[in-house]
Motif scaffolding. Structure first.
Motif, PDB file in Angstrom:
ATOM      1  N   ASN A 171       0.876  -1.296   0.163  1.00  0.00           N
ATOM      2  CA  ASN A 171      -0.007   0.071  -0.070  1.00  0.00           C
ATOM      3  C   ASN A 171       0.773   1.270  -0.091  1.00  0.00           C
ATOM      4  OD1 ASN A 171      -1.854   2.046   0.723  1.00  0.00           O
ATOM      5  ND2 ASN A 171      -3.216   0.835   1.471  1.00  0.00           N
ATOM      6  N   TRP A 172       1.695   1.460   1.200  1.00  0.00           N
ATOM      7  CA  TRP A 172       2.407   2.703   1.346  1.00  0.00           C
ATOM      8  C   TRP A 172       3.100   3.170  -0.029  1.00  0.00           C
ATOM      9  CZ3 TRP A 172       7.208   5.087   1.746  1.00  0.00           C
ATOM     10  CH2 TRP A 172       7.426   6.255   2.186  1.00  0.00           C
ATOM     11  N   TYR A 173       4.195   2.188  -0.188  1.00  0.00           N
ATOM     12  CA  TYR A 173       4.868   2.418  -1.182  1.00  0.00           C
ATOM     13  C   TYR A 173       4.313   2.621  -2.714  1.00  0.00           C
ATOM     14  CZ  TYR A 173       7.892   1.328  -5.300  1.00  0.00           C
ATOM     15  OH  TYR A 173       8.404   1.061  -6.632  1.00  0.00           O
ATOM     16  N   ILE A 174       3.156   1.893  -2.822  1.00  0.00           N
ATOM     17  CA  ILE A 174       2.556   2.136  -4.021  1.00  0.00           C
ATOM     18  C   ILE A 174       1.678   3.667  -4.209  1.00  0.00           C
ATOM     19  CG2 ILE A 174       0.512   1.176  -5.381  1.00  0.00           C
ATOM     20  CD1 ILE A 174       1.348  -1.655  -4.041  1.00  0.00           C
ATOM     21  N   ILE A 175       1.460   3.979  -3.140  1.00  0.00           N
ATOM     22  CA  ILE A 175       0.496   5.358  -3.122  1.00  0.00           C
ATOM     23  C   ILE A 175       1.289   6.502  -3.055  1.00  0.00           C
ATOM     24  CG2 ILE A 175      -1.706   4.425  -2.189  1.00  0.00           C
ATOM     25  CD1 ILE A 175      -1.005   5.611   0.338  1.00  0.00           C
ATOM     26  N   LYS A 176       2.716   6.153  -2.709  1.00  0.00           N
ATOM     27  CA  LYS A 176       3.520   7.412  -2.229  1.00  0.00           C
ATOM     28  C   LYS A 176       4.633   7.514  -3.545  1.00  0.00           C
ATOM     29  CE  LYS A 176       2.413   8.425   2.039  1.00  0.00           C
ATOM     30  NZ  LYS A 176       1.814   9.579   2.302  1.00  0.00           N
ATOM     31  N   ASN A 177       4.248   6.901  -4.559  1.00  0.00           N
ATOM     32  CA  ASN A 177       5.610   6.832  -5.780  1.00  0.00           C
ATOM     33  C   ASN A 177       4.935   7.136  -7.042  1.00  0.00           C
ATOM     34  OD1 ASN A 177       8.391   6.042  -4.633  1.00  0.00           O
ATOM     35  ND2 ASN A 177       7.001   4.798  -3.689  1.00  0.00           N
ATOM     36  N   MET A 178       5.333   7.908  -7.540  1.00  0.00           N
ATOM     37  CA  MET A 178       4.830   8.361  -8.897  1.00  0.00           C
ATOM     38  C   MET A 178       4.300   7.218  -9.982  1.00  0.00           C
ATOM     39  SD  MET A 178       3.967  11.480  -9.204  1.00  0.00           S
ATOM     40  CE  MET A 178       3.857  11.950 -10.836  1.00  0.00           C
ATOM     41  N   GLU A 179       5.553   6.333  -9.861  1.00  0.00           N
ATOM     42  CA  GLU A 179       5.508   5.181 -10.668  1.00  0.00           C
ATOM     43  C   GLU A 179       6.077   4.045 -10.133  1.00  0.00           C
ATOM     44  OE1 GLU A 179       7.855   5.653 -14.471  1.00  0.00           O
ATOM     45  OE2 GLU A 179       7.116   7.791 -14.720  1.00  0.00           O
ATOM     46  N   PRO A 180       5.083   3.382  -9.109  1.00  0.00           N
ATOM     47  CA  PRO A 180       5.655   2.233  -8.446  1.00  0.00           C
ATOM     48  C   PRO A 180       5.917   1.046  -9.338  1.00  0.00           C
ATOM     49  CG  PRO A 180       3.100   2.674  -8.098  1.00  0.00           C
ATOM     50  CD  PRO A 180       3.907   3.863  -9.057  1.00  0.00           C
ATOM     51  N   ASN A 181       6.827   0.454  -9.190  1.00  0.00           N
ATOM     52  CA  ASN A 181       7.172  -0.885  -9.954  1.00  0.00           C
ATOM     53  C   ASN A 181       7.859  -1.950  -9.006  1.00  0.00           C
ATOM     54  OD1 ASN A 181      10.425  -0.743 -10.446  1.00  0.00           O
ATOM     55  ND2 ASN A 181       9.676   1.499 -10.519  1.00  0.00           N
ATOM     56  N   LEU A 182       7.688  -3.063  -9.362  1.00  0.00           N
ATOM     57  CA  LEU A 182       8.230  -4.532  -8.563  1.00  0.00           C
ATOM     58  C   LEU A 182       9.597  -4.351  -8.543  1.00  0.00           C
ATOM     59  CD1 LEU A 182       7.419  -6.721  -6.977  1.00  0.00           C
ATOM     60  CD2 LEU A 182       7.530  -8.139  -9.190  1.00  0.00           C
ATOM     61  N   ALA A 183      10.478  -4.124  -9.585  1.00  0.00           N
ATOM     62  CA  ALA A 183      12.088  -3.847  -9.670  1.00  0.00           C
ATOM     63  C   ALA A 183      12.575  -2.972  -8.491  1.00  0.00           C
ATOM     64  CB  ALA A 183      12.317  -3.474 -10.877  1.00  0.00           C
TER      65      ALA A 183
ATOM     66  N   GLY B 193       0.761  -7.681  -8.005  1.00  0.00           N
ATOM     67  CA  GLY B 193      -0.631  -7.645  -8.169  1.00  0.00           C
ATOM     68  C   GLY B 193      -1.300  -6.584  -7.417  1.00  0.00           C
ATOM     69  N   ARG B 194      -1.004  -5.991  -6.435  1.00  0.00           N
ATOM     70  CA  ARG B 194      -1.197  -4.951  -5.769  1.00  0.00           C
ATOM     71  C   ARG B 194      -0.997  -3.680  -6.512  1.00  0.00           C
ATOM     72  NH1 ARG B 194      -4.955  -3.847  -2.417  1.00  0.00           N
ATOM     73  NH2 ARG B 194      -3.567  -2.186  -1.286  1.00  0.00           N
ATOM     74  N   ILE B 195       0.328  -3.639  -7.227  1.00  0.00           N
ATOM     75  CA  ILE B 195       0.701  -2.498  -8.229  1.00  0.00           C
ATOM     76  C   ILE B 195      -0.130  -2.499  -9.156  1.00  0.00           C
ATOM     77  CG2 ILE B 195       2.482  -1.566  -9.668  1.00  0.00           C
ATOM     78  CD1 ILE B 195       4.449  -2.763  -7.561  1.00  0.00           C
ATOM     79  N   GLU B 196      -0.337  -3.760  -9.906  1.00  0.00           N
ATOM     80  CA  GLU B 196      -1.114  -3.674 -11.012  1.00  0.00           C
ATOM     81  C   GLU B 196      -2.582  -3.386 -10.857  1.00  0.00           C
ATOM     82  OE1 GLU B 196      -0.583  -7.568 -12.429  1.00  0.00           O
ATOM     83  OE2 GLU B 196       1.278  -7.306 -13.174  1.00  0.00           O
ATOM     84  N   SER B 197      -3.025  -3.635  -9.802  1.00  0.00           N
ATOM     85  CA  SER B 197      -4.618  -3.395  -9.368  1.00  0.00           C
ATOM     86  C   SER B 197      -4.610  -1.695  -9.163  1.00  0.00           C
ATOM     87  CB  SER B 197      -4.977  -4.307  -8.333  1.00  0.00           C
ATOM     88  OG  SER B 197      -4.443  -4.072  -7.028  1.00  0.00           O
ATOM     89  N   PHE B 198      -3.772  -1.245  -8.341  1.00  0.00           N
ATOM     90  CA  PHE B 198      -3.518   0.038  -8.168  1.00  0.00           C
ATOM     91  C   PHE B 198      -3.746   0.790  -9.460  1.00  0.00           C
ATOM     92  CE2 PHE B 198      -1.411   4.059  -7.680  1.00  0.00           C
ATOM     93  CZ  PHE B 198      -2.347   4.718  -6.775  1.00  0.00           C
ATOM     94  N   LEU B 199      -2.869   0.452 -10.279  1.00  0.00           N
ATOM     95  CA  LEU B 199      -2.506   1.192 -11.423  1.00  0.00           C
ATOM     96  C   LEU B 199      -4.029   1.009 -12.542  1.00  0.00           C
ATOM     97  CD1 LEU B 199       1.054   0.501 -12.410  1.00  0.00           C
ATOM     98  CD2 LEU B 199      -0.016   2.553 -11.365  1.00  0.00           C
ATOM     99  N   ALA B 200      -4.792   0.043 -12.215  1.00  0.00           N
ATOM    100  CA  ALA B 200      -5.999  -0.174 -12.941  1.00  0.00           C
ATOM    101  C   ALA B 200      -7.360   0.366 -12.261  1.00  0.00           C
ATOM    102  CB  ALA B 200      -6.125  -1.671 -13.152  1.00  0.00           C
ATOM    103  N   ILE B 201      -7.124   1.153 -11.012  1.00  0.00           N
ATOM    104  CA  ILE B 201      -8.225   1.793 -10.526  1.00  0.00           C
ATOM    105  C   ILE B 201      -9.001   2.531 -11.198  1.00  0.00           C
ATOM    106  CG2 ILE B 201      -8.838   3.138  -8.512  1.00  0.00           C
ATOM    107  CD1 ILE B 201      -6.773   1.978  -6.895  1.00  0.00           C
TER     108      ILE B 201
END
Length: 164
Positions: A86-98, A140-148
């Motif tokens: 959650n936190w990393y994903i919402i706090k970054n402009m381009e969250p990515n798994l790498a 999956g969390r990153i992908e589902s966030f980007l698809a909101i």
């Protein structure tokens, strides 16, 4: 403060801004010791040791200490899941798994260091390793966030809320 203060668990308890500032400064010193451990004991190159320490520094000094106000020695594995899911994903402009993977590898290396010093239990280290290894879940969390779409954020957030 003397250098031994960096290993005193109580110095990382946070209940005020002064505590947060102290813990952040001690954390910086602790990370430098971890860096040397990675080079001297694990025989990592300077670039790899820096990468790992940078990753855990982000986790500790941007999230755990200022946002969660949690003692880094008493890490609840749920905090890793909340960070990565959650936190990393919402706090970054381009969250990515790498990038996230690099951070989580640093977290594992740091908590391995604390275990080596017998400052945390083997059980906590194993819980940290397990939480950091859930890369498919975090992807999956990153992908589902980007698809909101529309008001889907609240459903997304409820699946891995920051509030426990």
């Amino acid at each position: 403060m003397s250098s031994t203060d960096i290993f005193e668990k109580k110095n990382y308890d946070i209940s005020s801004l002064d505590d947060e500032i102290r813990a952040d400064g001690l954390c910086d010193q602790l990370l430098k010791q971890c860096y040397l451990y990675l080079i001297d004991i694990h025989r990592l190159g300077a670039e790899e040791a820096s990468r790992l320490c940078y990753g855990v520094s982000y986790f500790l000094r941007e999230y755990l200490i200022p946002d969660r106000r949690a003692n880094l020695f008493d890490l609840a594995p749920l905090l890793i899941r909340q960070f990565a899911g959650n936190w990393y994903i919402i706090k970054n402009m381009e969250p990515n798994l790498a990038e996230l993977t690099g951070i989580l590898e640093g977290v594992v290396a740091f908590y391995d260091y604390l275990n080596h010093l017998q400052l945390i239990s083997r059980q906590l280290l194993e819980e940290v390793q397990h939480s950091c290894a859930e890369l498919d879940y975090y992807q999956g969390r990153i992908e589902s966030f980007l698809a909101i779409e529309k008001d889907g954020y609240f459903k997304w957030d409820d699946e891995c809320p920051l509030k426990s």
